[in-house]
Design an enzyme around this catalytic site. Structure first.
Site, PDB file in Angstrom:
ATOM      1  N   ARG A   1       0.838  -1.204   0.000  1.00  0.00           N
ATOM      2  CA  ARG A   1       0.000   0.000   0.000  1.00  0.00           C
ATOM      3  C   ARG A   1       0.874   1.255   0.000  1.00  0.00           C
ATOM      4  O   ARG A   1       0.548   2.252  -0.643  1.00  0.00           O
ATOM      5  CB  ARG A   1      -0.941  -0.017   1.211  1.00  0.00           C
ATOM      6  CG  ARG A   1      -1.997   1.084   1.129  1.00  0.00           C
ATOM      7  CD  ARG A   1      -3.075   0.914   2.178  1.00  0.00           C
ATOM      8  NE  ARG A   1      -2.558   1.085   3.525  1.00  0.00           N
ATOM      9  CZ  ARG A   1      -3.240   0.842   4.626  1.00  0.00           C
ATOM     10  NH1 ARG A   1      -4.491   0.400   4.546  1.00  0.00           N
ATOM     11  NH2 ARG A   1      -2.713   1.012   5.823  1.00  0.00           N
TER      12      ARG A   1
ATOM     13  N   LYS B   1      -2.515   6.598   1.144  1.00  0.00           N
ATOM     14  CA  LYS B   1      -2.377   7.039   2.539  1.00  0.00           C
ATOM     15  C   LYS B   1      -1.431   8.236   2.563  1.00  0.00           C
ATOM     16  O   LYS B   1      -0.254   8.121   2.892  1.00  0.00           O
ATOM     17  CB  LYS B   1      -1.874   5.878   3.405  1.00  0.00           C
ATOM     18  CG  LYS B   1      -2.191   6.041   4.882  1.00  0.00           C
ATOM     19  CD  LYS B   1      -2.090   4.730   5.603  1.00  0.00           C
ATOM     20  CE  LYS B   1      -2.114   4.896   7.103  1.00  0.00           C
ATOM     21  NZ  LYS B   1      -3.367   5.414   7.638  1.00  0.00           N
TER      22      LYS B   1
ATOM     23  N   GLU C   1     -16.013   6.163   4.677  1.00  0.00           N
ATOM     24  CA  GLU C   1     -15.071   5.887   5.762  1.00  0.00           C
ATOM     25  C   GLU C   1     -15.642   6.329   7.102  1.00  0.00           C
ATOM     26  O   GLU C   1     -16.523   7.193   7.162  1.00  0.00           O
ATOM     27  CB  GLU C   1     -13.775   6.694   5.554  1.00  0.00           C
ATOM     28  CG  GLU C   1     -13.043   6.391   4.283  1.00  0.00           C
ATOM     29  CD  GLU C   1     -11.834   5.502   4.498  1.00  0.00           C
ATOM     30  OE1 GLU C   1     -11.794   4.745   5.485  1.00  0.00           O
ATOM     31  OE2 GLU C   1     -10.943   5.575   3.657  1.00  0.00           O
TER      32      GLU C   1
HETATM   33  C1  LIG Z   1      -8.619   6.784   6.252  1.00  0.00           C
HETATM   34  C2  LIG Z   1      -8.349   5.419   6.772  1.00  0.00           C
HETATM   35  N1  LIG Z   1      -9.215   4.428   6.462  1.00  0.00           N
HETATM   36  C3  LIG Z   1      -9.001   3.170   6.899  1.00  0.00           C
HETATM   37  C4  LIG Z   1      -7.918   2.842   7.692  1.00  0.00           C
HETATM   38  C5  LIG Z   1      -7.719   1.442   8.147  1.00  0.00           C
HETATM   39  O1  LIG Z   1      -6.707   0.814   7.413  1.00  0.00           O
HETATM   40  P1  LIG Z   1      -5.871  -0.369   8.037  1.00  0.00           P
HETATM   41  O2  LIG Z   1      -6.826  -1.438   8.398  1.00  0.00           O
HETATM   42  O3  LIG Z   1      -4.957  -0.813   6.937  1.00  0.00           O
HETATM   43  O4  LIG Z   1      -5.157   0.176   9.190  1.00  0.00           O
HETATM   44  C6  LIG Z   1      -7.006   3.835   8.043  1.00  0.00           C
HETATM   45  C7  LIG Z   1      -5.848   3.538   8.880  1.00  0.00           C
HETATM   46  O5  LIG Z   1      -4.824   3.126   8.362  1.00  0.00           O
HETATM   47  C8  LIG Z   1      -7.221   5.151   7.564  1.00  0.00           C
HETATM   48  O6  LIG Z   1      -6.373   6.127   7.890  1.00  0.00           O
END
Ligand SMILES: Cc1ncc(COP(=O)(O)O)c(C=O)c1O
Length: 340
Positions: free
Chosen positions: A82, A184, A220
């Site tokens: 990612r 991200k 989200e």
């Molecule tokens: C905007 C957002 N959505 C979802 C997630 C959850 O992703 P993950 O399960 O990979 O931590 C995160 C955190 O990383 C995030 O910042």
């Protein structure tokens, strides 16, 4: 080794300076070997594109102490992939997957005395980041980059732990339809600070973002993904190109199907159709699984299972996921990397 003395059970999600962090620089088209350093300050040019134009991305993953005292990472290869997707989106150099995982392992090992004991609920959060640095003025990609990983012991992200919390639907968007929502990158989070603050002031744990094009579908839950459990026991989670692809959510989809025998659907989730769910939750590395008590939309609070108690399916998902992460339940092939 001497374990540091912290009140593990009371940790929040806050910065704690640990002893070592990993740094590596990209210059003249290649990465250097990388090393651990003690200084938690970085010195970069005032012209660095990361500062002015947000040319940066980051990741978040955790190290878990198992019952027999070992330490393990949960799916770090997925974070590496990612991060490289984010890097490509912002024209930054990719980090070889082995280098990413090795950096995480080095940081955990060097700070092993900060990794919380098994059974405290606390974990060691790793924060890899990649920033464009060096002298620059115009809007263009940097010529040099810093990749670093630091870590902190952490407790729950949302205060409730496994107690349900309420969220409100925001009028703001966190991402544009063809923007950077799936990457991200810091810019997405800068734009979320104000809506987050408004949600806190109104007594909610965070806000829910709807799809930026039509404002009809859930995207989200703050910095976490959404899932709902239907009356007929399906695990449902939104599908959209502007959602951050949560590693926890994809892991839960697998757990729901292969460990709990549920049907799984990744599809549109309409904010006007919350009645289809008997339970709902927010999921992410930091959030783990946070049960959603209710969602406020257009002045009305829609309550799911309960305002005070976690629902039975959400609890099973939580127990299975956390069991895998802490080594109590056998993980699917390739999910766990032991820190040796
Ligand atoms: C905007 C957002 N959505 C979802 C997630 C959850 O992703 P993950 O399960 O990979 O931590 C995160 C955190 O990383 C995030 O910042």
């Amino acid at each position: 080794m001497k374990q540091v003395n912290l009140d593990w059970g009371k940790l929040g999600f806050n910065y704690i300076k640990t002893d070592f962090r990993y740094v590596s620089y990209w210059k003249d088209g290649k990465w250097d070997g990388g090393k651990l350093v003690e200084d938690n300050m970085i010195t970069i040019s005032e012209g660095s594109p990361a500062i002015h134009y947000g040319q940066q991305c980051f990741e978040g993953l955790k190290a878990y102490r198992t019952k027999d005292g070992k330490i393990q990472l949960f799916r770090p290869d997925q974070n590496a992939k990612r991060m490289n997707n984010s890097a490509r989106r912002l024209l930054m150099p990719e980090i070889p997957e082995e280098k990413f995982i090795d950096a995480c392992i080095q940081v955990v090992k060097a700070n092993e005395h900060f990794v919380p004991p098994y059974g405290t609920g606390a974990t060691f959060y790793l924060r890899p980041y990649l920033i464009g640095v060096g002298d620059n003025l115009g809007v263009k990609p940097a010529k040099e980059y810093l990749f670093s990983v630091f870590g902190c012991p952490v407790g729950p992200y949302f205060k409730g732990g496994l107690s349900p919390v309420n969220f409100m639907v925001s009028d703001y968007d966190r991402a544009a339809p063809h923007g950077t929502g799936a990457a991200k990158v810091g810019g997405n989070y800068a734009g979320s600070l104000l809506p987050h603050e408004i949600a806190l002031q109104r007594g909610f744990a965070d806000c829910i973002y709807l799809d930026p094009a039509t404002h009809t579908k859930i995207e989200e839950v703050g910095a976490a993904n959404f899932f709902g459990i239907t009356k007929d026991n399906k695990f449902v989670t939104p599908k959209s190109p502007s959602i951050l692809p949560s590693i926890t959510k994809y892991s839960l989809m697998y757990v729901a199907e292969h460990y709990l025998g549920m049907q799984v659907e990744e599809r549109d989730v309409y904010i006007d159709n919350l009645d289809e769910f008997v339970e709902a939750g927010a999921c992410g590395t930091a959030a783990v699984i946070t049960p959603i008590g209710g969602i406020e939309y257009k002045g009305k609070l829609h309550v799911f299972y309960s305002q005070t108690e976690v629902g039975p399916i959400t609890r099973k998902l939580y127990d299975t996921l956390v069991g895998i992460q802490f080594g109590d339940i056998k993980a699917p092939e390739g999910w766990i990397v032991e820190v040796k």
